[in-house]
Design an enzyme around this catalytic site. Sequence first.
Site, PDB file in Angstrom:
ATOM      1  N   ASN A   1      -5.226   6.724  -1.788  1.00  0.00           N
ATOM      2  CA  ASN A   1      -4.772   7.170  -0.465  1.00  0.00           C
ATOM      3  C   ASN A   1      -4.190   8.571  -0.509  1.00  0.00           C
ATOM      4  OD1 ASN A   1      -5.702   5.038   1.013  1.00  0.00           O
ATOM      5  ND2 ASN A   1      -3.860   3.812   0.685  1.00  0.00           N
TER       6      ASN A   1
ATOM      7  N   SER B   1       0.823  -1.208   0.000  1.00  0.00           N
ATOM      8  CA  SER B   1       0.000   0.000   0.000  1.00  0.00           C
ATOM      9  C   SER B   1       0.855   1.254   0.000  1.00  0.00           C
ATOM     10  CB  SER B   1      -0.952  -0.005   1.198  1.00  0.00           C
ATOM     11  OG  SER B   1      -0.271  -0.414   2.347  1.00  0.00           O
TER      12      SER B   1
ATOM     13  N   HIS C   1      -2.995  -3.208  -5.993  1.00  0.00           N
ATOM     14  CA  HIS C   1      -3.383  -2.732  -4.664  1.00  0.00           C
ATOM     15  C   HIS C   1      -4.878  -2.951  -4.430  1.00  0.00           C
ATOM     16  CE1 HIS C   1      -3.875   0.766  -1.624  1.00  0.00           C
ATOM     17  NE2 HIS C   1      -3.542  -0.337  -1.010  1.00  0.00           N
TER      18      HIS C   1
ATOM     19  N   GLU D   1      -6.149  -0.801  -7.550  1.00  0.00           N
ATOM     20  CA  GLU D   1      -5.216   0.104  -8.216  1.00  0.00           C
ATOM     21  C   GLU D   1      -4.127  -0.745  -8.859  1.00  0.00           C
ATOM     22  OE1 GLU D   1      -5.138   4.335  -5.923  1.00  0.00           O
ATOM     23  OE2 GLU D   1      -4.298   2.663  -4.813  1.00  0.00           O
TER      24      GLU D   1
HETATM   25  P1  NAI Z   1      -0.888  -9.527   7.636  1.00  0.00           P
HETATM   26  O1  NAI Z   1       0.089  -9.230   8.688  1.00  0.00           O
HETATM   27  O2  NAI Z   1      -2.300  -9.769   8.014  1.00  0.00           O
HETATM   28  O3  NAI Z   1      -0.394 -10.802   6.809  1.00  0.00           O
HETATM   29  C1  NAI Z   1       0.891 -10.974   6.316  1.00  0.00           C
HETATM   30  C2  NAI Z   1       1.150 -12.482   6.202  1.00  0.00           C
HETATM   31  O4  NAI Z   1       2.350 -12.675   5.486  1.00  0.00           O
HETATM   32  C3  NAI Z   1       1.315 -13.177   7.537  1.00  0.00           C
HETATM   33  O5  NAI Z   1       0.417 -14.266   7.615  1.00  0.00           O
HETATM   34  C4  NAI Z   1       2.760 -13.667   7.538  1.00  0.00           C
HETATM   35  O6  NAI Z   1       2.916 -14.921   8.163  1.00  0.00           O
HETATM   36  C5  NAI Z   1       3.032 -13.782   6.064  1.00  0.00           C
HETATM   37  N1  NAI Z   1       4.441 -13.676   5.715  1.00  0.00           N
HETATM   38  C6  NAI Z   1       5.334 -12.782   6.127  1.00  0.00           C
HETATM   39  N2  NAI Z   1       6.519 -12.993   5.523  1.00  0.00           N
HETATM   40  C7  NAI Z   1       6.357 -14.030   4.676  1.00  0.00           C
HETATM   41  C8  NAI Z   1       7.168 -14.697   3.731  1.00  0.00           C
HETATM   42  N3  NAI Z   1       8.444 -14.339   3.561  1.00  0.00           N
HETATM   43  N4  NAI Z   1       6.655 -15.712   3.035  1.00  0.00           N
HETATM   44  C9  NAI Z   1       5.377 -16.099   3.214  1.00  0.00           C
HETATM   45  N5  NAI Z   1       4.542 -15.490   4.091  1.00  0.00           N
HETATM   46  C10 NAI Z   1       5.028 -14.475   4.787  1.00  0.00           C
HETATM   47  O7  NAI Z   1      -0.758  -8.330   6.583  1.00  0.00           O
HETATM   48  P2  NAI Z   1      -1.885  -7.712   5.646  1.00  0.00           P
HETATM   49  O8  NAI Z   1      -2.646  -6.705   6.377  1.00  0.00           O
HETATM   50  O9  NAI Z   1      -2.586  -8.803   4.962  1.00  0.00           O
HETATM   51  O10 NAI Z   1      -0.987  -6.917   4.591  1.00  0.00           O
HETATM   52  C11 NAI Z   1      -0.249  -7.575   3.597  1.00  0.00           C
HETATM   53  C12 NAI Z   1       0.185  -6.563   2.551  1.00  0.00           C
HETATM   54  O11 NAI Z   1      -0.959  -5.921   1.995  1.00  0.00           O
HETATM   55  C13 NAI Z   1       1.071  -5.444   3.064  1.00  0.00           C
HETATM   56  O12 NAI Z   1       1.996  -5.121   2.070  1.00  0.00           O
HETATM   57  C14 NAI Z   1       0.097  -4.295   3.302  1.00  0.00           C
HETATM   58  O13 NAI Z   1       0.710  -3.034   3.223  1.00  0.00           O
HETATM   59  C15 NAI Z   1      -0.851  -4.494   2.140  1.00  0.00           C
HETATM   60  N6  NAI Z   1      -2.190  -3.955   2.306  1.00  0.00           N
HETATM   61  C16 NAI Z   1      -2.855  -4.077   3.501  1.00  0.00           C
HETATM   62  C17 NAI Z   1      -4.154  -3.570   3.635  1.00  0.00           C
HETATM   63  C18 NAI Z   1      -4.885  -3.736   4.918  1.00  0.00           C
HETATM   64  O14 NAI Z   1      -5.899  -3.036   5.112  1.00  0.00           O
HETATM   65  N7  NAI Z   1      -4.465  -4.627   5.810  1.00  0.00           N
HETATM   66  C19 NAI Z   1      -4.816  -2.877   2.520  1.00  0.00           C
HETATM   67  C20 NAI Z   1      -4.059  -2.877   1.300  1.00  0.00           C
HETATM   68  C21 NAI Z   1      -2.792  -3.361   1.223  1.00  0.00           C
END
Ligand code: NAI
Length: 733
Positions: A511, A440, A461, A473
């Site tokens: 954003n 993001s 995105h 996006e």
């Molecule tokens: P999250 O923390 O809920 O999930 C991330 C997952 O990735 C975890 O389950 C973790 O175990 C796993 N992980 C970490 N390193 C890893 C690797 N090397 N290999 C495999 N799995 C791995 O995070 P979330 O909120 O889902 O965000 C993920 C991405 O999406 C980030 O880049 C965030 O900026 C982006 N994003 C998040 C939004 C939100 O509202 N949460 C909205 C839009 C984008």
Amino acid sequence: METETAQISESQQEQSVQLEISGQVAVLRLGTPDERYVTITPARMESFEQALAQLEGNTAVKGVVIIGSGPGLFCAGADINQISGVTEVSVAKSLASRGQSLFQRVAELKCTTVAAISGACVGGGYELALACDYRIASDTNEVRVGLPEINLGIIPGFGGSVRLPRLIGLPAALDIILKGRMLPAKRGLKAGLVDELIRSDGTSDKGYTALEARAKEIALGGPKPKQKSIALGEKLLTFTGIGRKMVAKEARKKAHKATGGHYPAPPRAIDVATRALGMNIKQALDIEAQALAELIITPESKSLVHVYFLTEEAGKRWKSMKDEVEGAKVAVLGAGTMGAGIAASLLGSGLDVLLVDLDDKARNRAAAHIEESLGKRFKYDAARAKSSFEHLKLDGSIDSITDAALVIEAIVEKLDVKKQVFGQLASLLPSSAILASNTSSLPISEIASDLSNPERVIGMHFFNPAEKMPLVEIVRSSQTDHRSIAFTAALASKLGKYPVVVEEVPGFLVNRILSPYLAEAAWALGDGYSIVDIDRAAVQFGMPMGPLRLLDEVGLDVAAHVAEIMSSSYGNRMETPPFTAKLASLGRLGRKSGKGFYVYEGKNGSPDPQLKDLLDLPDEPPETEPEELRDRLIMSMVNEAIRCFDEAVAGTPCRDAAGQIDLATIMGIGFAPFRGGIMRYAESVGARELLERTEKLHDRHGARFVPASGLKARAASGNASFYEPIEGSSTIQ
Ligand code: NAI
């Protein structure tokens, strides 16, 4: 068999109806076999009128079948191009009256009439079906029945507002009309919108022949379909004055709550449907035509038609990649909040998904979430939910990703970690595989900086919750190639979402526009406005929820982090007061922790009175004009949107770029659809007035409201349009 093409001219042959009379039965096909999308145009109406004239004079015909021109077809309603151009009530009324009288002639035919539906039968198409004695439909996925007109800011005006309440009762009809529902076959049967379903017999024509045969049988006096009767209670609410009054009162209240009173069509629909039940058909059709005519010319309807065209165009834009995307293998890396939602969305659209996460617990949680999500999505089709879920594979190692056409990475938001996994992915997959990040905030070019082929790296995105939010996006770096853009955009379209291609500026498009608005809400809080006043000002403008409530939904920790990035990227104009960060540091993270700006004890939460002491807020708001608070919130977004437009953050600055920003703000932020998106809103106010308002805010609040150079330039050149590029604006091509 006698076959007539009620034809006007050769060039209009395409838009004609085909009348075939065979003994005692006539079949009226609503188009030619080549037409894939049948709408009601003036040419088709004329052709229909000629066909009807032949039927009216033919006493040998005992029954008429009205059917689409081939499998999967019926009629998708009036041609929306016709609606968009109308600016006078009298012209609109005569359009409506013509459609009404055509369908009234169908209703008055002396023989049995049967609508045989095998595709979209919506809007004017369903109003035609309503004019028939019976409606039967193929039991296939292509069928949709309903009246979506309200989504265009109008009401069904070819007899639908009059006939549907008589067929299924007033409460049920209002539910269809006010929500613009288009039901699949089985639900249409259950609701009484169709009388019988014909099982697809597995033939290549998807049961079209069987449908026609059954319709002919009914038309010739064979066993009639069993029509759903209206329950006694519903009858009382429909066919007595007092019952209708009660229904209308309740419906008005509900509609007002749902729309904030911003849309004129719902109260008008309630009025027409209710009053029409106490009138003869002629009077009833007249008030319906009048209401439709008055609604067609409203700015709300024009804006909604603008949005309709944007969404239609978005669906078609990436069609050339459709085949490549079909059946593509997709891997999702990271099974957290976003990864699970993205996987559910992919599976629900019929794709195979490999979901990879290092953490066993995260994988199990994601699987449970996905199963539940698919169950909700296909709540009327448990078998489909189950089979979609079966297309999910889970794995704990990135090494399992070896043959995906696309990988969507959704792991932690850390540049070094993302760079490392992109390096691994690049070595695991052939160079044709596209590598997308759901980041993001991180620049795509930096994620790709160590790779030998950065042209296949792109941002996809998604917004949270990914299953529900309709915008994606598509973030390109200067190196991303066209194929990667087209593939990911086509994939987003396949998921039923709207892709908008944007540059990799901080905050991307949505954003970047949203951040100053959220920051301004916090500044207003610091000036002494109450939470209720701030959120109310935004909702009264037409936003789906206030900015402080939205911050609570996003999570104050996440919001504080984004705010920091935005203010360090854009300086003064995106500076944020420390309130969000302070609340987050106290563990008040918004809805997810039960407390943020609001306290969540009930479902909706209530403003927290302790905040005043906690954040040391003034007791009273400043004495200003009533519209100042609204202007602070909205102008902060508009000013930034104009900058995005002039910097070509969403495509090149032309009519289309403004449309793309409109689409993104509606689908990503919920920017008041009845205003047609943020650029259309800016256009409706005009550059001069916008500049005046912004300068006033600049005088009071300083750097946050420095007017965009493109705004000044347009105001100086006499209110020049935002939908056209302007000389002297800081356009990056
Ligand atoms: P999250 O923390 O809920 O999930 C991330 C997952 O990735 C975890 O389950 C973790 O175990 C796993 N992980 C970490 N390193 C890893 C690797 N090397 N290999 C495999 N799995 C791995 O995070 P979330 O909120 O889902 O965000 C993920 C991405 O999406 C980030 O880049 C965030 O900026 C982006 N994003 C998040 C939004 C939100 O509202 N949460 C909205 C839009 C984008």
